[in-house]
Design a protein around this motif. Structure first.
Motif, PDB file in Angstrom:
ATOM      1  N   GLY A  15       0.801  -1.220   0.000  1.00 25.75           N
ATOM      2  CA  GLY A  15       0.000   0.000   0.000  1.00 25.75           C
ATOM      3  C   GLY A  15       0.830   1.264   0.000  1.00 25.75           C
ATOM      4  N   CYS A  16       2.105   1.152   0.341  1.00 28.74           N
ATOM      5  CA  CYS A  16       3.009   2.288   0.453  1.00 28.74           C
ATOM      6  C   CYS A  16       3.539   2.808  -0.874  1.00 28.74           C
ATOM      7  CB  CYS A  16       4.197   1.900   1.331  1.00 28.74           C
ATOM      8  SG  CYS A  16       5.223   0.600   0.602  1.00 28.74           S
ATOM      9  N   ILE A  17       3.219   2.148  -1.975  1.00 28.61           N
ATOM     10  CA  ILE A  17       3.817   2.496  -3.264  1.00 28.61           C
ATOM     11  C   ILE A  17       3.007   3.578  -3.969  1.00 28.61           C
ATOM     12  CG2 ILE A  17       4.542   1.633  -5.521  1.00 28.61           C
ATOM     13  CD1 ILE A  17       4.661  -1.171  -4.217  1.00 28.61           C
ATOM     14  N   GLY A  18       3.703   4.630  -4.362  1.00 27.40           N
ATOM     15  CA  GLY A  18       3.101   5.697  -5.161  1.00 27.40           C
ATOM     16  C   GLY A  18       3.399   5.449  -6.629  1.00 27.40           C
ATOM     17  N   PRO A  19       4.052   6.400  -7.297  1.00 28.45           N
ATOM     18  CA  PRO A  19       4.458   6.171  -8.675  1.00 28.45           C
ATOM     19  C   PRO A  19       5.410   4.980  -8.774  1.00 28.45           C
ATOM     20  CG  PRO A  19       4.537   8.500  -8.177  1.00 28.45           C
ATOM     21  CD  PRO A  19       4.304   7.791  -6.878  1.00 28.45           C
ATOM     22  N   SER A  20       5.185   4.117  -9.736  1.00 29.07           N
ATOM     23  CA  SER A  20       6.027   2.945  -9.976  1.00 29.07           C
ATOM     24  C   SER A  20       6.101   2.720 -11.479  1.00 29.07           C
ATOM     25  CB  SER A  20       5.439   1.714  -9.282  1.00 29.07           C
ATOM     26  OG  SER A  20       6.258   0.585  -9.482  1.00 29.07           O
ATOM     27  N   VAL A  21       7.320   2.769 -12.025  1.00 31.54           N
ATOM     28  CA  VAL A  21       7.520   2.672 -13.463  1.00 31.54           C
ATOM     29  C   VAL A  21       8.651   1.688 -13.741  1.00 31.54           C
ATOM     30  CG1 VAL A  21       8.040   3.946 -15.595  1.00 31.54           C
ATOM     31  CG2 VAL A  21       6.852   5.106 -13.715  1.00 31.54           C
ATOM     32  N   HIS A  61      14.938  10.883 -21.314  1.00 27.78           N
ATOM     33  CA  HIS A  61      14.576  11.837 -20.265  1.00 27.78           C
ATOM     34  C   HIS A  61      13.241  11.401 -19.671  1.00 27.78           C
ATOM     35  CE1 HIS A  61      14.578  15.645 -18.109  1.00 27.78           C
ATOM     36  NE2 HIS A  61      13.273  15.695 -18.368  1.00 27.78           N
ATOM     37  N   VAL A  62      13.216  11.218 -18.361  1.00 31.61           N
ATOM     38  CA  VAL A  62      12.009  10.758 -17.670  1.00 31.61           C
ATOM     39  C   VAL A  62      11.647  11.778 -16.600  1.00 31.61           C
ATOM     40  CG1 VAL A  62      11.018   8.937 -16.235  1.00 31.61           C
ATOM     41  CG2 VAL A  62      12.629   8.342 -18.059  1.00 31.61           C
ATOM     42  N   GLU A  63      10.392  12.180 -16.563  1.00 34.97           N
ATOM     43  CA  GLU A  63       9.876  13.058 -15.517  1.00 34.97           C
ATOM     44  C   GLU A  63       8.691  12.374 -14.851  1.00 34.97           C
ATOM     45  OE1 GLU A  63       9.006  17.108 -16.722  1.00 34.97           O
ATOM     46  OE2 GLU A  63      10.539  16.980 -18.277  1.00 34.97           O
ATOM     47  N   ILE A  64       8.699  12.377 -13.525  1.00 35.77           N
ATOM     48  CA  ILE A  64       7.573  11.860 -12.750  1.00 35.77           C
ATOM     49  C   ILE A  64       7.151  12.977 -11.817  1.00 35.77           C
ATOM     50  CG2 ILE A  64       6.794  10.159 -11.072  1.00 35.77           C
ATOM     51  CD1 ILE A  64       8.963   8.261 -12.201  1.00 35.77           C
ATOM     52  N   GLU A  65       5.885  13.340 -11.890  1.00 30.39           N
ATOM     53  CA  GLU A  65       5.366  14.420 -11.050  1.00 30.39           C
ATOM     54  C   GLU A  65       4.104  13.944 -10.355  1.00 30.39           C
ATOM     55  OE1 GLU A  65       3.689  18.945 -11.584  1.00 30.39           O
ATOM     56  OE2 GLU A  65       5.213  18.218 -12.970  1.00 30.39           O
ATOM     57  N   ALA A  66       4.036  14.214  -9.046  1.00 31.05           N
ATOM     58  CA  ALA A  66       2.854  13.810  -8.280  1.00 31.05           C
ATOM     59  C   ALA A  66       2.668  14.737  -7.100  1.00 31.05           C
ATOM     60  CB  ALA A  66       3.003  12.376  -7.780  1.00 31.05           C
ATOM     61  N   ALA A  67       1.432  15.058  -6.822  1.00 34.13           N
ATOM     62  CA  ALA A  67       1.096  15.767  -5.594  1.00 34.13           C
ATOM     63  C   ALA A  67       1.050  14.726  -4.476  1.00 34.13           C
ATOM     64  CB  ALA A  67      -0.254  16.462  -5.735  1.00 34.13           C
ATOM     65  N   VAL A  68       1.526  15.105  -3.300  1.00 31.59           N
ATOM     66  CA  VAL A  68       1.484  14.193  -2.164  1.00 31.59           C
ATOM     67  C   VAL A  68       0.638  14.794  -1.053  1.00 31.59           C
ATOM     68  CG1 VAL A  68       3.682  13.068  -2.701  1.00 31.59           C
ATOM     69  CG2 VAL A  68       3.658  15.096  -1.252  1.00 31.59           C
ATOM     70  N   GLY A  69       0.214  13.939  -0.147  1.00 33.21           N
ATOM     71  CA  GLY A  69      -0.639  14.362   0.956  1.00 33.21           C
ATOM     72  C   GLY A  69      -1.913  13.533   0.966  1.00 33.21           C
ATOM     73  N   GLN A 124      -4.950  14.367   1.053  1.00 35.84           N
ATOM     74  CA  GLN A 124      -6.044  14.879   0.227  1.00 35.84           C
ATOM     75  C   GLN A 124      -5.656  15.001  -1.255  1.00 35.84           C
ATOM     76  OE1 GLN A 124      -8.960  15.076   1.751  1.00 35.84           O
ATOM     77  NE2 GLN A 124      -7.871  14.490   3.610  1.00 35.84           N
ATOM     78  N   ALA A 125      -4.430  14.635  -1.603  1.00 33.72           N
ATOM     79  CA  ALA A 125      -3.957  14.772  -2.984  1.00 33.72           C
ATOM     80  C   ALA A 125      -4.605  13.718  -3.879  1.00 33.72           C
ATOM     81  CB  ALA A 125      -2.436  14.630  -3.017  1.00 33.72           C
ATOM     82  N   PRO A 126      -4.694  14.017  -5.169  1.00 34.68           N
ATOM     83  CA  PRO A 126      -5.209  13.011  -6.112  1.00 34.68           C
ATOM     84  C   PRO A 126      -4.328  11.760  -6.068  1.00 34.68           C
ATOM     85  CG  PRO A 126      -4.930  15.144  -7.191  1.00 34.68           C
ATOM     86  CD  PRO A 126      -4.319  15.254  -5.835  1.00 34.68           C
ATOM     87  N   ARG A 127      -4.867  10.629  -6.330  1.00 36.57           N
ATOM     88  CA  ARG A 127      -4.159   9.347  -6.270  1.00 36.57           C
ATOM     89  C   ARG A 127      -3.558   9.013  -7.637  1.00 36.57           C
ATOM     90  NH1 ARG A 127      -3.023   9.071  -1.854  1.00 36.57           N
ATOM     91  NH2 ARG A 127      -2.528   6.905  -2.061  1.00 36.57           N
ATOM     92  N   LYS A 128      -2.835   9.974  -8.236  1.00 36.46           N
ATOM     93  CA  LYS A 128      -2.310   9.782  -9.580  1.00 36.46           C
ATOM     94  C   LYS A 128      -0.987  10.526  -9.752  1.00 36.46           C
ATOM     95  CE  LYS A 128      -5.163  13.560 -11.251  1.00 36.46           C
ATOM     96  NZ  LYS A 128      -6.247  13.955 -12.121  1.00 36.46           N
ATOM     97  N   PRO A 163      -2.504   6.053 -12.262  1.00 32.28           N
ATOM     98  CA  PRO A 163      -2.818   5.925 -10.831  1.00 32.28           C
ATOM     99  C   PRO A 163      -1.601   5.447 -10.033  1.00 32.28           C
ATOM    100  CG  PRO A 163      -3.613   4.011 -12.013  1.00 32.28           C
ATOM    101  CD  PRO A 163      -3.064   4.959 -13.049  1.00 32.28           C
ATOM    102  N   PHE A 164      -1.576   5.797  -8.744  1.00 34.86           N
ATOM    103  CA  PHE A 164      -0.567   5.249  -7.843  1.00 34.86           C
ATOM    104  C   PHE A 164      -0.735   3.735  -7.767  1.00 34.86           C
ATOM    105  CE2 PHE A 164      -0.392   9.279  -4.963  1.00 34.86           C
ATOM    106  CZ  PHE A 164       0.404   9.920  -5.888  1.00 34.86           C
ATOM    107  N   ALA A 165       0.350   3.045  -7.486  1.00 31.05           N
ATOM    108  CA  ALA A 165       0.299   1.588  -7.343  1.00 31.05           C
ATOM    109  C   ALA A 165      -0.352   1.170  -6.030  1.00 31.05           C
ATOM    110  CB  ALA A 165       1.709   1.006  -7.446  1.00 31.05           C
ATOM    111  N   GLY A 166      -0.135   1.944  -4.959  1.00 28.30           N
ATOM    112  CA  GLY A 166      -0.671   1.587  -3.647  1.00 28.30           C
ATOM    113  C   GLY A 166      -1.687   2.591  -3.154  1.00 28.30           C
ATOM    114  N   PRO A 167      -2.724   2.129  -2.491  1.00 26.10           N
ATOM    115  CA  PRO A 167      -3.797   3.027  -2.058  1.00 26.10           C
ATOM    116  C   PRO A 167      -3.456   3.908  -0.854  1.00 26.10           C
ATOM    117  CG  PRO A 167      -4.278   0.788  -1.376  1.00 26.10           C
ATOM    118  CD  PRO A 167      -3.045   0.723  -2.235  1.00 26.10           C
TER     119      PRO A 167
END
Length: 111
Positions: free
Chosen positions: A13-19, A44-52, A54-58, A76-80
């Motif tokens: 559940g702890c996993i956010g972006p995973s590529v 060139h790889v860029e990964i951007e995500a809001a955290v928190g 209340q942030a979107p899960r993407k 979507p994030f890998a973990g909820p």
């Protein structure tokens, strides 16, 4: 190789972006191939995500091969339960001798 963001909640559940990037040049997220990139040369790889909480899960993934067109995906994030960055990993999944190189790694907190 794969790169992954994790926080301190329980795995997985702890996993956010995973590529993942495989030896054939496939870029894979959530078990699905998004695109294919050259296996030689820079990408060139860029990964951007809001955290928190209340942030979107993407997250947004942008991939640009050297001399190629930029491709952008919203995923979507890998973990909820992921909600803050505590660990950023770059891990090889190769079963044979291989090499990959990282350059210009930049972590930026945007407000």
């Amino acid at each position: 190789l794969f790169t992954e963001w994790r926080d301190e909640t329980a795995y997985p559940g702890c996993i956010g972006p995973s590529v993942a990037f495989d030896g054939a040049g496939q870029v894979i997220v959530g078990g699905k191939t998004l695109t294919k990139v050259p296996t030689a040369g820079w990408i060139h790889v860029e990964i951007e995500a809001a955290v928190g909480k209340q942030a979107p899960r993407k997250f947004t993934l942008s991939v640009t091969p050297s001399g190629g067109a930029k491709q952008t995906f919203e995923l979507p994030f890998a973990g909820p339960q992921f909600n803050e960055l505590h660990w950023l990993g770059f891990c090889s999944t190769a079963a044979v001798d291989t090499a990959f190189f990282l350059d210009n790694v930049e972590i930026v907190r945007k407000r």
